[in-house]
Design an enzyme around this catalytic site. Structure first.
Site, mmCIF file in Angstrom:
data_model
loop_
_atom_site.group_PDB
_atom_site.id
_atom_site.type_symbol
_atom_site.label_atom_id
_atom_site.label_comp_id
_atom_site.label_asym_id
_atom_site.label_seq_id
_atom_site.Cartn_x
_atom_site.Cartn_y
_atom_site.Cartn_z
ATOM 1 N N GLY A 31 0.815 -1.210 0.000
ATOM 2 C CA GLY A 31 0.000 0.000 0.000
ATOM 3 C C GLY A 31 0.847 1.257 0.000
ATOM 4 O O GLY A 31 2.017 1.230 -0.344
ATOM 5 N N ASN A 32 0.204 2.392 0.351
ATOM 6 C CA ASN A 32 0.835 3.713 0.266
ATOM 7 C C ASN A 32 1.435 3.884 -1.135
ATOM 8 O O ASN A 32 2.620 4.164 -1.305
ATOM 9 C CB ASN A 32 1.896 3.906 1.357
ATOM 10 N N LEU A 33 0.568 3.719 -2.107
ATOM 11 C CA LEU A 33 1.011 3.587 -3.500
ATOM 12 C C LEU A 33 1.531 4.895 -4.072
ATOM 13 O O LEU A 33 1.007 5.970 -3.788
ATOM 14 C CB LEU A 33 -0.156 3.077 -4.345
ATOM 15 N N HIS A 37 4.539 2.030 -8.036
ATOM 16 C CA HIS A 37 3.563 0.932 -8.000
ATOM 17 C C HIS A 37 2.644 0.997 -9.225
ATOM 18 O O HIS A 37 2.329 -0.026 -9.833
ATOM 19 C CB HIS A 37 2.673 1.041 -6.752
ATOM 20 N N GLN A 61 7.859 -9.362 7.692
ATOM 21 C CA GLN A 61 9.090 -8.847 7.089
ATOM 22 C C GLN A 61 9.666 -7.649 7.849
ATOM 23 O O GLN A 61 10.625 -7.026 7.399
ATOM 24 C CB GLN A 61 8.903 -8.530 5.609
ATOM 25 N N GLU A 150 12.279 -3.190 -9.907
ATOM 26 C CA GLU A 150 13.732 -3.381 -9.854
ATOM 27 C C GLU A 150 14.378 -2.547 -8.757
ATOM 28 O O GLU A 150 15.553 -2.728 -8.459
ATOM 29 C CB GLU A 150 14.352 -3.015 -11.210
ATOM 30 N N SER A 188 7.813 4.421 -0.516
ATOM 31 C CA SER A 188 6.869 4.895 0.500
ATOM 32 C C SER A 188 7.606 5.506 1.678
ATOM 33 O O SER A 188 7.085 6.372 2.369
ATOM 34 C CB SER A 188 6.004 3.733 0.988
ATOM 35 N N ARG A 189 8.828 5.060 1.916
ATOM 36 C CA ARG A 189 9.565 5.552 3.092
ATOM 37 C C ARG A 189 10.176 6.934 2.864
ATOM 38 O O ARG A 189 10.646 7.550 3.817
ATOM 39 C CB ARG A 189 10.640 4.546 3.492
HETATM 40 O O1 PAF Z 1 8.044 -4.899 -2.095
HETATM 41 C C1 PAF Z 1 7.088 -4.895 -1.290
HETATM 42 O O2 PAF Z 1 6.291 -3.957 -1.222
HETATM 43 C C2 PAF Z 1 6.913 -6.076 -0.354
HETATM 44 O O3 PAF Z 1 8.141 -6.579 0.064
HETATM 45 C C3 PAF Z 1 6.022 -7.176 -0.928
HETATM 46 C C4 PAF Z 1 6.651 -7.807 -2.164
HETATM 47 C C5 PAF Z 1 4.661 -6.606 -1.288
HETATM 48 C C6 PAF Z 1 5.829 -8.294 0.102
HETATM 49 O O4 PAF Z 1 5.213 -7.819 1.264
#
Ligand code: PAF
Length: 284
Positions: A31-33, A37, A61, A150, A188-189
């Site tokens: 999210g937070n596109l 994205h 993660q 990438e 997003s960060r």
């Molecule tokens: O790249 C990301 O945004 C994340 O690591 C993913 C691939 C959606 C997995 O949570």
């Protein structure tokens, strides 16, 4: 656009489409596109009749000291952007749907070697979380194609190996890194950066370009002659450099010359924000 918040709802909607034997392309996201994205959504659209995106901030993660609690969550704006981009279906599961019993006790997928260097070294367990959630999402969505950016080149290589090793019936595609006008890779960060940090951040991409240019010069026999001063310059400018390394694309082996297709990978922190980027260099 259909929004499915449970695996069973998503599967039901997809089953109806699959009777027409259409190809399904999938873009997983947290999210937070941003435009990065949305470029992947466009690419997904070019390869398949049906485009599915997911929005799931994956707890597995994130390490305990990381930004899971504060990771930007902008569901309404994300859904509007996906609708505008022509995405057909969005999967928005909650944590219990993906990890019944919690992520801490869940089976994890580990890709050795590729998953242990660079960000895998600095963020232990991070790629296990990525692989596990991507594999689970693949099992739910059952896409023909999945598209990754990438910018997260190590993640892309790891997912490709996982797909190969587990024989998952998915074609992994990748899209180029999208950048701001000043070269900063979209992430997003980036919004965590203060104004002063944001002004400094494009130096990362500038440094990668300079390194790649120098490493392509035949007279340079030793990568460290390029990378050590570049690391020092980033540190002097205010970055805390986690790594700036030349590694192969095949196995992420550390190399000292451009003898095969490779990339310079960088991770560096500005204040509390960790930025990553890379530049690929093809063998002469
Ligand atoms: O790249 C990301 O945004 C994340 O690591 C993913 C691939 C959606 C997995 O949570």
């Amino acid at each position: 656009m259909i929004v499915a918040s449970t695996p069973s709802a998503l599967k039901e909607h997809l089953a109806a489409l699959r009777t027409r034997s259409v190809a399904v392309s999938f873009v997983p996201t947290m999210g937070n596109l941003h435009a990065g994205h949305l470029a992947l959504m466009q690419q997904a659209r070019q390869s398949a009749e049906v485009v599915v995106a997911s929005i799931f901030v994956n707890p597995m993660q994130f390490a305990e000291n990381e930004d899971l609690a504060t990771y930007p969550r902008t569901m309404d704006a994300d859904l509007a952007a996906l609708r505008e981009a022509g995405v057909d279906m969005v999967f928005t599961p909650n944590v219990e749907d993906i990890y019944p019993g919690g992520s801490a006790l869940h089976t994890a997928i580990h890709v050795p070697v590729l998953g242990d260097s660079l960000c895998g070294r600095d963020r232990p367990g991070h790629f296990d979380g990525v692989c596990t959630v991507v594999c689970k999402l693949f099992q739910i969505v059952e896409p023909d194609i999945a598209v990754f950016g990438e910018k997260d080149l190590q993640q892309l290589l790891i997912i490709k190996q996982m797909v190969r090793d587990l024989g998952l019936p998915v074609e992994v595609q990748h899209g180029p890194t999208q950048r701001a006008e000043d070269g900063l890779a979209l992430s997003s960060r980036n919004q965590y950066l203060s104004d002063a940090e944001r002004a400094l951040a494009p130096l990362l991409w500038q440094t990668l370009q300079d390194c790649a240019q120098a490493l392509k010069t035949p007279a340079i026999s030793e990568a460290e002659r390029v990378l050590t001063p570049a690391r020092d310059a980033l540190q002097r400018a205010g970055f805390a450099v986690d790594y700036l390394e030349l590694r192969t694309l095949s196995a992420l082996d550390l190399i000292h010359q451009v003898t095969e297709d490779c990339a310079v990978f960088v991770a560096a922190r500005l204040g509390r924000t960790r930025l990553i980027d890379n530049i690929q260099i093809l063998a002469p």
